[in-house]
Motif scaffolding. Sequence first.
Motif, PDB file in Angstrom:
ATOM      1  N   GLN A  88      29.281  -6.298  -7.144  1.00  0.00           N
ATOM      2  CA  GLN A  88      30.012  -7.550  -6.970  1.00  0.00           C
ATOM      3  C   GLN A  88      31.041  -7.420  -5.849  1.00  0.00           C
ATOM      4  N   LYS A  89      31.709  -6.293  -5.791  1.00  0.00           N
ATOM      5  CA  LYS A  89      32.703  -6.049  -4.741  1.00  0.00           C
ATOM      6  C   LYS A  89      32.029  -6.046  -3.369  1.00  0.00           C
ATOM      7  N   GLN A  90      30.876  -5.404  -3.261  1.00  0.00           N
ATOM      8  CA  GLN A  90      30.169  -5.355  -1.978  1.00  0.00           C
ATOM      9  C   GLN A  90      29.757  -6.745  -1.531  1.00  0.00           C
ATOM     10  N   TYR A  91      29.242  -7.558  -2.454  1.00  0.00           N
ATOM     11  CA  TYR A  91      28.828  -8.912  -2.099  1.00  0.00           C
ATOM     12  C   TYR A  91      30.016  -9.755  -1.651  1.00  0.00           C
ATOM     13  N   ARG A  92      31.152  -9.585  -2.329  1.00  0.00           N
ATOM     14  CA  ARG A  92      32.342 -10.359  -1.948  1.00  0.00           C
ATOM     15  C   ARG A  92      32.831  -9.959  -0.561  1.00  0.00           C
ATOM     16  N   GLU A  93      32.801  -8.668  -0.280  1.00  0.00           N
ATOM     17  CA  GLU A  93      33.303  -8.187   1.001  1.00  0.00           C
ATOM     18  C   GLU A  93      32.358  -8.535   2.153  1.00  0.00           C
TER      19      GLU A  93
ATOM     20  N   ILE B 121      24.927 -15.729  -7.709  1.00  0.00           N
ATOM     21  CA  ILE B 121      25.109 -15.815  -9.163  1.00  0.00           C
ATOM     22  C   ILE B 121      25.578 -14.475  -9.710  1.00  0.00           C
ATOM     23  N   PHE B 122      24.931 -13.394  -9.279  1.00  0.00           N
ATOM     24  CA  PHE B 122      25.338 -12.061  -9.734  1.00  0.00           C
ATOM     25  C   PHE B 122      26.776 -11.758  -9.318  1.00  0.00           C
ATOM     26  N   ARG B 123      27.128 -12.120  -8.095  1.00  0.00           N
ATOM     27  CA  ARG B 123      28.476 -11.860  -7.587  1.00  0.00           C
ATOM     28  C   ARG B 123      29.543 -12.556  -8.418  1.00  0.00           C
TER      29      ARG B 123
END
Length: 303
Positions: free
Chosen positions: A80-85, A223-225
Amino acid sequence: GMRRTRLIAAITALAAAPAAALTVGPTLRPAAGAAQRTSGRVRAVAELVRADSPPAIGTALPDCPPTIWDADEIDIEAWQKQYREEGLAVCPIEIHATEAANAAGAAWFVERREELKATLEKHGTIWFRGFELMKDADGFRSFWESLDLDPCLDPLHTSGLRKFLSKDDALYEEVNKESLSKHYIGLHNESTFKKTAKAGAFVCFKPATGWGGEFFIADGEAIFRDLDPEVLREIMRRKVRISVSNLDFDVLDKLPPPQKEAAMRKLEQMVADGVAPKFDMDLEMLWGTDGRAMRLQAVQNAQ
């Protein structure tokens, strides 16, 4: 598995978009109000059969490639952190037809084949709007083949839920059963525990005759993020999955315990022998998991 590199992508071809909604310019641009990127998977919906057909391919389709899983020990917070960044690409991205594009027909797609594949890889879904080519089965097949994408046999081809409407072109009709008319089944590209179509396309040749016609494009990575990590952990812990068969055997309650147990085991084997081969997937037989003690469910493996 949870990887940034896409294994599955979808091409969305909606040829019947109203002319008023189309804009000039073959450049790529975000859909209004669209969110991020997806692992969206979509299918072909075909209704017309051509008189002057190229070689028939419906009887010679290969199986879809094996599904490759990388789902063990998923670090939810890290992904989730990787997708946000990273920030996810707009999904879907629209490509609007111009007079020149329509005049070129299939050649327009051939000339831009590599560009379109790169766009698909980045954005997950392309929404083609206003293209005349994809308004019949002949043109829709030409569109697909112009992108140098190979068709494959639907993973659920033997289940009875899939049928061809243009077999020569390997175009499937989406699920169209009266018994399922009250269920929402979104257009989707099939993926099972064993087989997955790496890319897919769908088209609507006619508007909805009664009501509806709308559809969703679900951005799986977004959705996963955005889901609560605790919800994701609970889904994984409980192995939430699809049941492909639900059969009630309340009559077995009338049997003495030894005979009841033997009958339950026999029914498990019968369902496994009869259902699993149709879906070409490994199934687990479970009793009473949804509140009905004598309901036998055939469920997919956790994915």
